[in-house]
Design an enzyme around this catalytic site. Structure first.
Site, PDB file in Angstrom:
ATOM      1  CB  CYS A  52      -0.806  -0.063   1.374  1.00  0.00           C
ATOM      2  SG  CYS A  52      -1.764   1.476   1.494  1.00  0.00           S
ATOM      3  CD1 TRP A  85      -5.926  -3.819   5.002  1.00  0.00           C
ATOM      4  CD2 TRP A  85      -4.426  -4.918   3.975  1.00  0.00           C
ATOM      5  NE1 TRP A  85      -5.641  -3.011   3.963  1.00  0.00           N
ATOM      6  CE2 TRP A  85      -4.838  -3.765   2.987  1.00  0.00           C
ATOM      7  CE3 TRP A  85      -3.605  -5.665   2.871  1.00  0.00           C
ATOM      8  CZ2 TRP A  85      -4.250  -3.280   1.943  1.00  0.00           C
ATOM      9  CZ3 TRP A  85      -2.823  -5.411   1.807  1.00  0.00           C
ATOM     10  CH2 TRP A  85      -3.099  -3.967   1.185  1.00  0.00           C
ATOM     11  CB  THR A 119      -7.738   1.609   5.400  1.00  0.00           C
ATOM     12  OG1 THR A 119      -8.166   2.504   6.443  1.00  0.00           O
ATOM     13  CG2 THR A 119      -8.865   1.723   4.347  1.00  0.00           C
ATOM     14  CB  VAL A 120      -2.736  -0.574   6.134  1.00  0.00           C
ATOM     15  CG1 VAL A 120      -3.275  -1.953   6.959  1.00  0.00           C
ATOM     16  CG2 VAL A 120      -2.753  -0.907   4.491  1.00  0.00           C
ATOM     17  CE1 TYR A 183      -5.479   2.649  -5.514  1.00  0.00           C
ATOM     18  CE2 TYR A 183      -4.073   4.365  -5.472  1.00  0.00           C
ATOM     19  CZ  TYR A 183      -4.086   3.244  -5.077  1.00  0.00           C
ATOM     20  OH  TYR A 183      -3.329   2.227  -4.293  1.00  0.00           O
TER      21      TYR A 183
END
Length: 343
Positions: A52, A85, A119-120, A183
């Site tokens: 990421c 994740w 999220t990370v 993105y």
């Protein structure tokens, strides 16, 4: 990774333009503990994936500032499903500190029924097992501003006070047009949305090339937060964004100024030694099945070019300012040699 997906694992919005969900947990870890989470060495665990770009910023900043002993780090695997994740790289598939199989467990521990992205990067309180924040822009800023007492000796100043307005301004346009711009190309659901995003991305890359033609770093004469944020997108450009996201006017290797700039940073301690190209490619090509239905991960590109001379030293600048480079990477955080050209 802060990506928008549906329950079916679809990333592209057929209605048109990709819109990033930016509703993150706004809690901050500060010296005064005003949000209930004071800076305290050994209390928090930074959860990342090397795949990421947003998480990679935190990995780089933590290393440059020497916060490894103050903030532990959990590395999730390169892929995830629609749930979360996972810690599949850890022995037994559980993070050895948190005891979790999935990052999702830390979010649900604090917010049962949490309905936003898991999220990370994320900071987790080791004492409770609860997520503190996944507000990635503030995680790295606060590493600079709030964790100063635990920086290594001679750590660089990545967010110098006199340059903060300019750094913030550069970060804003780079985020909109480049970090998020790739993105917007890759997840566009219509030709019109893609065309708009593509033009906006390469217009900004041209602007950055002009800016960096005569100065070594984005703001001032040292590495700052702005360089970290741009680097993590550039290092992924040819392996994934050029082909997978159709950002294909040129490869990074065909943009001379940005290619030299990226190589300069890559060979600077704290940058390239945190990059795992295998994890990067596996994430994008395996997870985004609506873009790449077969899940086949390309073998290229050749990574040897990252170590070719960049000649950016002639522009002057002092990478670490009055500070010094970080020392060797911790043994338990070394990128596998087969995943990087740095050997």
């Amino acid at each position: 990774m802060p990506e928008a997906t549906t329950e079916s694992g679809v990333y592209v919005d057929p209605a048109g333009e990709f819109t990033r969900d930016q509703r993150y947990i706004a809690t901050r870890i500060t010296r005064d503990g005003r949000d209930g989470y004071p800076v305290e060495p050994g209390r928090y665990r930074l959860v990342v994936s090397r795949a990421c770009p947003w998480a990679s910023r935190a990995v780089i900043v933590r290393r440059l500032l020497g916060l490894e002993d103050a903030i532990s780090m959990a590395i999730a695997g390169p892929t995830h499903d629609k749930r979360s994740w996972t810690f599949d790289l850890a022995p037994g598939g559980r993070d050895p500190v948190l005891g979790y199989e999935r990052l999702q467990e830390a979010f649900f521990k604090r917010f049962p029924g949490y309905d936003r992205g898991i999220t990370v990067p994320a900071m987790v309180d080791e004492t409770t097992g609860e997520v503190v924040t996944n507000d990635y822009p503030w995680i790295t800023i606060d590493m600079s501003l709030e964790w100063g007492a635990y920086h290594r000796d001679d750590a660089p100043d990545l967010y110098p006070e006199a340059l903060r307005p300019e750094i913030d301004a550069v970060n804003e346009v780079v985020f909109k047009d480049v970090n998020n711009g790739v993105y917007r190309c890759g997840f566009a659901g219509t030709q019109e949305a893609y065309d708009k995003a593509y033009t906006r991305l390469f217009d900004r890359l041209d602007w950055l090339s002009d800016r960096l033609a005569d100065q070594r770093y984005l703001v001032g004469d040292t590495i700052t937060e702005a360089d970290v944020r741009l680097f993590t997108t550039l290092v992924r450009f040819d392996p994934v964004y050029h082909g997978h996201f159709k950002c294909n006017r040129q490869k990074l290797t065909e943009m001379p100024v940005l290619w030299a700039y990226a190589r300069d940073l890559f060979t600077t301690p704290g940058f390239g030694d945190t990059v795992d190209f295998d994890h990067i490619k596996r994430h994008y090509y395996e997870v985004h099945r609506d873009i790449n239905p077969t899940g086949i991960v390309p073998l290229g590109p050749d990574l040897a070019g990252w170590l070719t001379p960049h000649d950016r030293e002639k522009l002057g600048g002092r990478p670490f300012g009055d500070g010094t480079p970080p020392g060797p990477v911790r043994a338990d955080e070394v990128v596998p040699p087969e995943h990087t050209p740095l050997r």
